[in-house]
Design a protein around this motif. Structure first.
Motif, PDB file in Angstrom:
ATOM      1  N   LEU A  12       0.852  -1.182   0.000  1.00 35.36           N
ATOM      2  CA  LEU A  12       0.000   0.000   0.000  1.00 35.36           C
ATOM      3  C   LEU A  12       0.893   1.240   0.000  1.00 35.36           C
ATOM      4  CD1 LEU A  12      -2.655  -1.171   2.624  1.00 35.36           C
ATOM      5  CD2 LEU A  12      -2.657  -1.479   0.143  1.00 35.36           C
ATOM      6  N   GLY A  13       0.644   2.157  -0.932  1.00 33.25           N
ATOM      7  CA  GLY A  13       1.617   3.178  -1.294  1.00 33.25           C
ATOM      8  C   GLY A  13       2.035   4.145  -0.214  1.00 33.25           C
ATOM      9  N   GLY A  14       1.180   4.474   0.753  1.00 31.28           N
ATOM     10  CA  GLY A  14       1.538   5.463   1.760  1.00 31.28           C
ATOM     11  C   GLY A  14       2.486   4.969   2.811  1.00 31.28           C
ATOM     12  N   ASN A  15       2.761   3.675   2.819  1.00 38.90           N
ATOM     13  CA  ASN A  15       3.655   3.056   3.804  1.00 38.90           C
ATOM     14  C   ASN A  15       4.319   1.886   3.100  1.00 38.90           C
ATOM     15  OD1 ASN A  15       4.954   1.948   6.009  1.00 38.90           O
ATOM     16  ND2 ASN A  15       3.084   1.329   7.075  1.00 38.90           N
ATOM     17  N   ALA A  16       5.315   2.179   2.277  1.00 41.04           N
ATOM     18  CA  ALA A  16       5.881   1.141   1.420  1.00 41.04           C
ATOM     19  C   ALA A  16       7.325   1.469   1.082  1.00 41.04           C
ATOM     20  CB  ALA A  16       5.070   1.015   0.131  1.00 41.04           C
ATOM     21  N   SER A  17       8.038   0.457   0.623  1.00 44.50           N
ATOM     22  CA  SER A  17       9.409   0.641   0.150  1.00 44.50           C
ATOM     23  C   SER A  17       9.666  -0.318  -1.003  1.00 44.50           C
ATOM     24  CB  SER A  17      10.405   0.386   1.289  1.00 44.50           C
ATOM     25  OG  SER A  17      10.347  -0.968   1.727  1.00 44.50           O
ATOM     26  N   PHE A  18      10.613   0.062  -1.877  1.00 43.94           N
ATOM     27  CA  PHE A  18      10.979  -0.750  -3.037  1.00 43.94           C
ATOM     28  C   PHE A  18      12.491  -0.705  -3.218  1.00 43.94           C
ATOM     29  CE2 PHE A  18       6.683   0.656  -3.863  1.00 43.94           C
ATOM     30  CZ  PHE A  18       6.063  -0.403  -4.522  1.00 43.94           C
ATOM     31  N   ARG A  19      13.053  -1.798  -3.692  1.00 47.73           N
ATOM     32  CA  ARG A  19      14.426  -1.741  -4.167  1.00 47.73           C
ATOM     33  C   ARG A  19      14.481  -0.844  -5.405  1.00 47.73           C
ATOM     34  NH1 ARG A  19      17.952  -5.538  -1.901  1.00 47.73           N
ATOM     35  NH2 ARG A  19      16.939  -7.470  -1.195  1.00 47.73           N
ATOM     36  N   ARG A  20      15.598  -0.159  -5.562  1.00 53.44           N
ATOM     37  CA  ARG A  20      15.762   0.661  -6.766  1.00 53.44           C
ATOM     38  C   ARG A  20      15.666  -0.189  -8.029  1.00 53.44           C
ATOM     39  NH1 ARG A  20      17.267   5.493  -7.746  1.00 53.44           N
ATOM     40  NH2 ARG A  20      17.851   5.841  -5.561  1.00 53.44           N
ATOM     41  N   THR A  21      16.187  -1.417  -7.956  1.00 52.50           N
ATOM     42  CA  THR A  21      16.163  -2.283  -9.131  1.00 52.50           C
ATOM     43  C   THR A  21      14.749  -2.662  -9.542  1.00 52.50           C
ATOM     44  OG1 THR A  21      16.567  -4.168  -7.652  1.00 52.50           O
ATOM     45  CG2 THR A  21      18.478  -3.230  -8.790  1.00 52.50           C
ATOM     46  N   ALA A  22      13.779  -2.523  -8.630  1.00 50.21           N
ATOM     47  CA  ALA A  22      12.384  -2.776  -9.006  1.00 50.21           C
ATOM     48  C   ALA A  22      11.936  -1.782 -10.069  1.00 50.21           C
ATOM     49  CB  ALA A  22      11.483  -2.674  -7.781  1.00 50.21           C
ATOM     50  N   PHE A  23      12.353  -0.529  -9.938  1.00 50.52           N
ATOM     51  CA  PHE A  23      11.977   0.491 -10.911  1.00 50.52           C
ATOM     52  C   PHE A  23      12.772   0.340 -12.204  1.00 50.52           C
ATOM     53  CE2 PHE A  23      11.301   2.364  -6.647  1.00 50.52           C
ATOM     54  CZ  PHE A  23       9.921   2.416  -6.688  1.00 50.52           C
ATOM     55  N   ASP A  24      13.994  -0.171 -12.089  1.00 48.19           N
ATOM     56  CA  ASP A  24      14.756  -0.470 -13.303  1.00 48.19           C
ATOM     57  C   ASP A  24      14.044  -1.529 -14.131  1.00 48.19           C
ATOM     58  OD1 ASP A  24      16.718   1.285 -12.423  1.00 48.19           O
ATOM     59  OD2 ASP A  24      17.946  -0.290 -11.517  1.00 48.19           O
ATOM     60  N   ALA A  25      13.436  -2.504 -13.441  1.00 49.51           N
ATOM     61  CA  ALA A  25      12.789  -3.617 -14.130  1.00 49.51           C
ATOM     62  C   ALA A  25      11.418  -3.253 -14.680  1.00 49.51           C
ATOM     63  CB  ALA A  25      12.665  -4.811 -13.179  1.00 49.51           C
ATOM     64  N   ALA A  26      10.652  -2.487 -13.902  1.00 47.04           N
ATOM     65  CA  ALA A  26       9.236  -2.291 -14.233  1.00 47.04           C
ATOM     66  C   ALA A  26       8.876  -0.869 -14.621  1.00 47.04           C
ATOM     67  CB  ALA A  26       8.364  -2.728 -13.048  1.00 47.04           C
ATOM     68  N   GLY A  27       9.792   0.079 -14.446  1.00 44.73           N
ATOM     69  CA  GLY A  27       9.432   1.473 -14.651  1.00 44.73           C
ATOM     70  C   GLY A  27       8.861   2.061 -13.376  1.00 44.73           C
ATOM     71  N   GLY A  28       8.443   3.308 -13.455  1.00 46.27           N
ATOM     72  CA  GLY A  28       7.939   4.006 -12.281  1.00 46.27           C
ATOM     73  C   GLY A  28       6.437   3.881 -12.124  1.00 46.27           C
ATOM     74  N   PHE A  29       5.890   4.742 -11.273  1.00 48.69           N
ATOM     75  CA  PHE A  29       4.444   4.775 -11.055  1.00 48.69           C
ATOM     76  C   PHE A  29       3.757   5.350 -12.289  1.00 48.69           C
ATOM     77  CE2 PHE A  29       6.156   4.721  -6.774  1.00 48.69           C
ATOM     78  CZ  PHE A  29       5.289   3.864  -6.112  1.00 48.69           C
TER      79      PHE A  29
END
Length: 332
Positions: free
Chosen positions: A161-178
């Motif tokens: 759930l976006g208001g309380n969350a974290s992601f590895r940077r590589t997640a955005f490398d793989a899938a793009g941003g929001f």
């Protein structure tokens, strides 16, 4: 300090939340596991941008940025991701405060290299001092909080759930941003689901990825008085239906509604039954909670139908941003 460096992104848009913003930043600075940095991303509000820049000009680990994309929460988050330095990027709502061990519990989740995202538990802080008697816990997502039906402990989930969350940077490398065009846009209709769409997209790009919720990573989210009323409840559930239609268009109905089917067929009927039982036992709010659940389902279904029709007619548009496109904020 062992484990990944964590950047915290807080997206802000209005001076009306000035004290809330200061409290959110203070809670990050008081963490038992220090953040690498805190990034405040201001959504097209020059006065707020300049005021925050002045407030934190002596704070070396707090940076104030302008949203470099279109107005809205998704673009603000993408701006923060691009400008951040951490191996992990955490997101905190601008009207929430994190408990002292919030980041420590996030960091522990990333000991497993397969983990691409870790979310936490969001507790409502009601403006009136207590939950309205009619407001069902099954619908706490309406006010941005953890709702009845989510499993306890540290568990694998489809989406955080976006208001309380974290992601590895590589997640955005793989899938793009929001994806822009799905989530919140200032004071306009309260859409959502941008984190759901991203998480499903991430799981498709990285099938081995593990996404977790750890309910020890707690934040306390303020619920203003207008959101305690049924009018907002109805508006927000309708908007959720519109958002789900966009998600289904992006990732397909099978994945886009996978968790919602269980929620609708198991969690909500149980909630109605509890409400009816409480009403029969003359407990306060039982009938109201049962009725609110039914009304919420009908409003969401109506929104989904309208959103699906718009999507078929080509009236719904959103864009998936590659972070390397330069969606970076300008420091003040």
């Amino acid at each position: 300090m062992s484990g990944p460096g964590i950047s915290v992104v807080i997206c802000v848009y209005t001076e009306d939340r000035w004290e809330d913003i200061l409290a959110a930043v203070s809670s990050v600075r008081a963490q038992s596991r220090p953040a690498l940095e805190t990034l405040l991303v201001v959504d097209h509000n020059r006065a707020l941008l300049e005021r925050l820049a002045g407030e934190y000009k002596e704070a070396g680990n707090v940076r104030v940025l302008a949203n470099a994309g279109p107005r809205g929460l998704s673009a603000g988050r993408n701006t923060g991701i691009a400008a951040s330095r951490g191996e992990v990027i955490a997101f905190l709502d601008d009207d929430a405060v994190a408990e002292r061990d919030w980041l420590r519990h996030f960091a522990e989740g990333y000991a497993d290299p397969r983990v691409m995202a870790v979310g936490g538990r969001t507790v409502p802080v009601w403006a009136s001092g207590r939950r309205p008697a009619w407001f069902p816990e099954e619908f706490d997502w309406v006010v941005g909080c953890t709702y009845r039906g989510l499993p306890p402990g540290r568990v694998r989930v489809r989406n955080v759930l976006g208001g309380n969350a974290s992601f590895r940077r590589t997640a955005f490398d793989a899938a793009g941003g929001f994806a822009t065009g799905i989530g919140r846009d200032g004071d306009r209709r309260p859409l959502g689901c941008e984190e759901t769409e991203l998480c499903i997209r991430l799981s498709r790009a990285r099938p081995e990825a593990v996404l977790l919720i750890d309910d020890r990573a707690v934040i306390h989210h303020r619920v203003p008085a207008p959101r305690e009323h049924f009018r907002y409840f109805r508006t927000r559930t309708y908007a959720e239906g519109l958002s789900k239609a966009l998600v289904a268009r992006s990732v397909g109905a099978d994945k886009g509604l996978e968790s919602e089917r269980r929620y609708t067929t198991r969690v909500l009927p149980a909630g109605v039954a509890r409400g009816v039982r409480d009403a029969l036992l003359a407990r306060p709010g039982g009938a109201g909670r049962a009725g609110a659940i039914v009304a919420g389902v009908l409003a969401a279904a109506g929104g989904y139908a309208v959103g699906s029709l718009r999507a078929r007619r080509g009236g719904a548009r959103f864009r998936i941003v590659r972070i390397e496109d330069g969606e970076e904020g300008r420091a003040v």
